[in-house]
Motif scaffolding. Structure first.
Motif, PDB file in Angstrom:
ATOM      1  N   THR A   1       0.835  -1.191   0.000  1.00 28.28           N
ATOM      2  CA  THR A   1       0.000   0.000   0.000  1.00 28.28           C
ATOM      3  C   THR A   1       0.876   1.249   0.000  1.00 28.28           C
ATOM      4  O   THR A   1       1.751   1.387   0.860  1.00 28.28           O
ATOM      5  N   PRO A   2       0.669   2.171  -0.947  1.00 29.59           N
ATOM      6  CA  PRO A   2       1.481   3.387  -0.949  1.00 29.59           C
ATOM      7  C   PRO A   2       1.160   4.261   0.255  1.00 29.59           C
ATOM      8  O   PRO A   2       0.079   4.199   0.828  1.00 29.59           O
ATOM      9  N   GLY A   3       2.114   5.100   0.637  1.00 30.27           N
ATOM     10  CA  GLY A   3       1.900   5.984   1.773  1.00 30.27           C
ATOM     11  C   GLY A   3       2.937   7.094   1.775  1.00 30.27           C
ATOM     12  O   GLY A   3       3.946   7.028   1.069  1.00 30.27           O
ATOM     13  N   ASP A   4       2.673   8.116   2.576  1.00 27.81           N
ATOM     14  CA  ASP A   4       3.566   9.279   2.603  1.00 27.81           C
ATOM     15  C   ASP A   4       4.973   8.904   3.028  1.00 27.81           C
ATOM     16  O   ASP A   4       5.956   9.396   2.478  1.00 27.81           O
ATOM     17  N   GLN A   5       5.087   7.999   4.019  1.00 30.86           N
ATOM     18  CA  GLN A   5       6.416   7.629   4.516  1.00 30.86           C
ATOM     19  C   GLN A   5       7.224   6.919   3.437  1.00 30.86           C
ATOM     20  O   GLN A   5       8.421   7.172   3.266  1.00 30.86           O
ATOM     21  N   LEU A   6       6.573   6.021   2.700  1.00 27.04           N
ATOM     22  CA  LEU A   6       7.280   5.285   1.652  1.00 27.04           C
ATOM     23  C   LEU A   6       7.679   6.216   0.513  1.00 27.04           C
ATOM     24  O   LEU A   6       8.760   6.083  -0.062  1.00 27.04           O
ATOM     25  N   GLU A   7       6.818   7.156   0.182  1.00 26.69           N
ATOM     26  CA  GLU A   7       7.144   8.108  -0.875  1.00 26.69           C
ATOM     27  C   GLU A   7       8.279   9.033  -0.432  1.00 26.69           C
ATOM     28  O   GLU A   7       9.174   9.360  -1.229  1.00 26.69           O
ATOM     29  N   ALA A   8       8.264   9.408   0.832  1.00 22.16           N
ATOM     30  CA  ALA A   8       9.345  10.259   1.347  1.00 22.16           C
ATOM     31  C   ALA A   8      10.680   9.524   1.294  1.00 22.16           C
ATOM     32  O   ALA A   8      11.720  10.118   0.965  1.00 22.16           O
ATOM     33  N   LEU A   9      10.662   8.231   1.602  1.00 21.67           N
ATOM     34  CA  LEU A   9      11.897   7.445   1.534  1.00 21.67           C
ATOM     35  C   LEU A   9      12.389   7.360   0.093  1.00 21.67           C
ATOM     36  O   LEU A   9      13.592   7.450  -0.165  1.00 21.67           O
ATOM     37  N   ARG A  10      11.470   7.176  -0.853  1.00 26.61           N
ATOM     38  CA  ARG A  10      11.864   7.117  -2.270  1.00 26.61           C
ATOM     39  C   ARG A  10      12.539   8.412  -2.695  1.00 26.61           C
ATOM     40  O   ARG A  10      13.571   8.404  -3.386  1.00 26.61           O
ATOM     41  N   GLU A  11      11.975   9.547  -2.270  1.00 26.44           N
ATOM     42  CA  GLU A  11      12.546  10.839  -2.637  1.00 26.44           C
ATOM     43  C   GLU A  11      13.906  11.043  -1.985  1.00 26.44           C
ATOM     44  O   GLU A  11      14.829  11.596  -2.596  1.00 26.44           O
ATOM     45  N   THR A  12      14.032  10.600  -0.721  1.00 25.90           N
ATOM     46  CA  THR A  12      15.322  10.715  -0.040  1.00 25.90           C
ATOM     47  C   THR A  12      16.398   9.923  -0.765  1.00 25.90           C
ATOM     48  O   THR A  12      17.548  10.359  -0.893  1.00 25.90           O
ATOM     49  N   LEU A  13      16.013   8.736  -1.258  1.00 25.07           N
ATOM     50  CA  LEU A  13      16.971   7.863  -1.930  1.00 25.07           C
ATOM     51  C   LEU A  13      17.142   8.224  -3.404  1.00 25.07           C
ATOM     52  O   LEU A  13      17.995   7.647  -4.080  1.00 25.07           O
ATOM     53  N   ARG A  14      16.314   9.143  -3.894  1.00 26.33           N
ATOM     54  CA  ARG A  14      16.405   9.616  -5.283  1.00 26.33           C
ATOM     55  C   ARG A  14      16.329   8.457  -6.281  1.00 26.33           C
ATOM     56  O   ARG A  14      17.182   8.290  -7.151  1.00 26.33           O
ATOM     57  N   LEU A  15      15.271   7.671  -6.114  1.00 28.60           N
ATOM     58  CA  LEU A  15      15.048   6.545  -7.012  1.00 28.60           C
ATOM     59  C   LEU A  15      13.807   6.799  -7.856  1.00 28.60           C
ATOM     60  O   LEU A  15      12.823   7.395  -7.388  1.00 28.60           O
ATOM     61  N   ALA A  16      13.853   6.351  -9.106  1.00 30.33           N
ATOM     62  CA  ALA A  16      12.676   6.408  -9.964  1.00 30.33           C
ATOM     63  C   ALA A  16      11.612   5.474  -9.400  1.00 30.33           C
ATOM     64  O   ALA A  16      11.944   4.478  -8.733  1.00 30.33           O
ATOM     65  N   PRO A  17      10.337   5.752  -9.636  1.00 28.55           N
ATOM     66  CA  PRO A  17       9.275   4.900  -9.082  1.00 28.55           C
ATOM     67  C   PRO A  17       9.448   3.424  -9.406  1.00 28.55           C
ATOM     68  O   PRO A  17       9.231   2.568  -8.539  1.00 28.55           O
ATOM     69  N   GLU A  18       9.848   3.093 -10.649  1.00 27.45           N
ATOM     70  CA  GLU A  18      10.010   1.686 -11.027  1.00 27.45           C
ATOM     71  C   GLU A  18      11.166   1.042 -10.262  1.00 27.45           C
ATOM     72  O   GLU A  18      11.065  -0.096  -9.802  1.00 27.45           O
ATOM     73  N   GLN A  19      12.274   1.779 -10.136  1.00 24.09           N
ATOM     74  CA  GLN A  19      13.416   1.262  -9.382  1.00 24.09           C
ATOM     75  C   GLN A  19      13.041   1.041  -7.925  1.00 24.09           C
ATOM     76  O   GLN A  19      13.403   0.022  -7.325  1.00 24.09           O
ATOM     77  N   TYR A  20      12.308   1.981  -7.373  1.00 23.73           N
ATOM     78  CA  TYR A  20      11.936   1.895  -5.966  1.00 23.73           C
ATOM     79  C   TYR A  20      10.958   0.748  -5.725  1.00 23.73           C
ATOM     80  O   TYR A  20      11.094  -0.003  -4.758  1.00 23.73           O
TER      81      TYR A  20
END
Length: 383
Positions: free
Chosen positions: A205-224
């Motif tokens: 399930t997507p969520g703000d915390q997971l999206e924030a981690l993706r942005e911190t790690l600078r990963l494309a959505p598919e990579q993440y």
């Protein structure tokens, strides 16, 4: 034809699914329309199947280590393939079965000719998703099918509620340092936040915390997305190894001491003696290699949560898919050995004869082979 890759299909009739075998025939016998009056034992089995094609939904699916003469069936190099076996006679598995490897050359044509399943059928997509997994462990199988929008009934997965709860508790413990990093140590909301994040990770399930981690790690959505799936796999394998080690030691000792019933000739005795030592060594070596691979994750996660350095964890998520395949190969083989040994030699089980024990040992050895080794290198005796 008789499928010697699993030695004797009849050995699997009463066995539940393992990390190497998805026994849909047993699932059908326990939940499907196998009663004399044709009534369903479990209506959910038919309402939410893994496969829509009935013969596939009563098949045996096996992660099979390819022999030298089988590698040419594929366009690319691979060591393990997904084998789909349709028993010739559901009531007598000793007669063997028809089989096909997923994604072998001519796969779509064979599926149409043998089972009437066209290339555009949803079951072809499902088989290819299963083929992408390194093992058939029920937890990872369920998660992979969820990723492609398929949620079969719980009866298809041998996951108990207690195991699921223990897994959830384990993952929450792993997630808490990450939550503390984002909220600050000692934050009263950390426990609740860790529980919510664990639920999101385990349910995709997507969520703000997971999206924030993706942005911190600078990963494309598919990579993440792919990296988090493999991260989930690493967490599951780490939990599995921690719960498996005691049983692995017991099985390794049982391999050393088990005696077959009946007369044992000199050649069989020599093979059994050799195989005991080889199996014990391979099991120990494989567990050590799994621990080393898991330590790559532990080190990267520690650098993120303890040192606040996300680059190592970013690199881990990018590298995780390739490591995940090898890790699943290895731990899946060990899981299969433990679960099959528990089934075959548990309380009240009848002793094994020489031929059956030879088959079991050869099967275990094949599963534990390294990537550069071939099953043809194993000494084969007439069973």
């Amino acid at each position: 034809m008789t499928d010697r890759a699993v030695r004797n299909l009849d050995h699997l009739r009463g066995s539940a699914s393992t990390a190497r075998v998805l026994n849909l025939l047993k699932v059908w016998e326990e939940n499907g329309d196998s009663r004399a009056d044709g009534a369903l034992r479990n209506p959910d089995w038919a309402a939410r199947p893994i496969f829509r094609t009935s013969v596939l939904n009563r098949s045996l699916i096996i992660k099979h280590r390819l022999r030298r003469n089988e590698t040419d069936l594929f366009t690319g190099r691979r060591h393990v393939a997904t084998k789909v076996i349709i028993p010739i006679d559901d009531e007598d598995l000793k007669t063997g079965g028809r089989y096909v490897f997923v994604n072998q050359i001519g796969f779509e044509r064979m599926m149409m000719e043998s089972f009437g399943v066209p290339a555009t059928h949803a079951d072809i997509v499902t088989l290819r998703q299963i083929d992408r997994l390194p093992s058939l462990d029920p937890f990872l199988l369920r998660e992979q099918l969820r990723r492609c929008g398929l949620e079969p009934a719980p009866c298809y997965f041998s996951i108990s509620e207690s195991d699921l709860q223990r897994m959830t508790t384990f993952v929450r413990g792993e997630i808490e340092p990450l939550v503390s990093l984002s909220l600050g140590a000692g934050n009263s909301e950390a426990a609740d936040s860790a529980a919510r994040m664990t639920a999101k990770i385990l349910s995709n399930t997507p969520g703000d915390q997971l999206e924030a981690l993706r942005e911190t790690l600078r990963l494309a959505p598919e990579q993440y997305q792919e990296g988090v799936f493999c991260w989930k796999g690493f967490l599951y394998y780490k939990w599995t190894l921690s719960t498996l080690l005691g049983e692995v030691a017991a099985v390794a000792e049982a391999v050393r001491t088990i005696k077959p019933v009946g007369k044992v000739d000199r050649q069989a005795r020599e093979y059994l003696d050799r195989s005991r030592a080889v199996l014990r060594g391979r099991i120990i070596r494989t567990c050590d290699e799994v621990s080393r691979t898991l330590s790559v994750y532990d080190d990267a996660y520690a650098r993120l949560t303890r040192e606040g350095k996300p680059i190592a964890f970013r690199d881990f998520l990018l590298d995780a898919p390739s490591m995940f395949a090898r890790l699943g190969d290895q731990l899946g083989a060990v899981q299969h050995i433990v679960s099959y040994w528990r089934f075959r030699f548990g309380a009240g089980a009848h002793p094994a004869g020489v031929a059956e024990l030879l088959d079991i040992f050869m099967d275990f050895e094949t599963g534990l082979l390294g990537r550069g080794e071939s099953p043809d290198d194993i000494i084969v005796l007439a069973a």
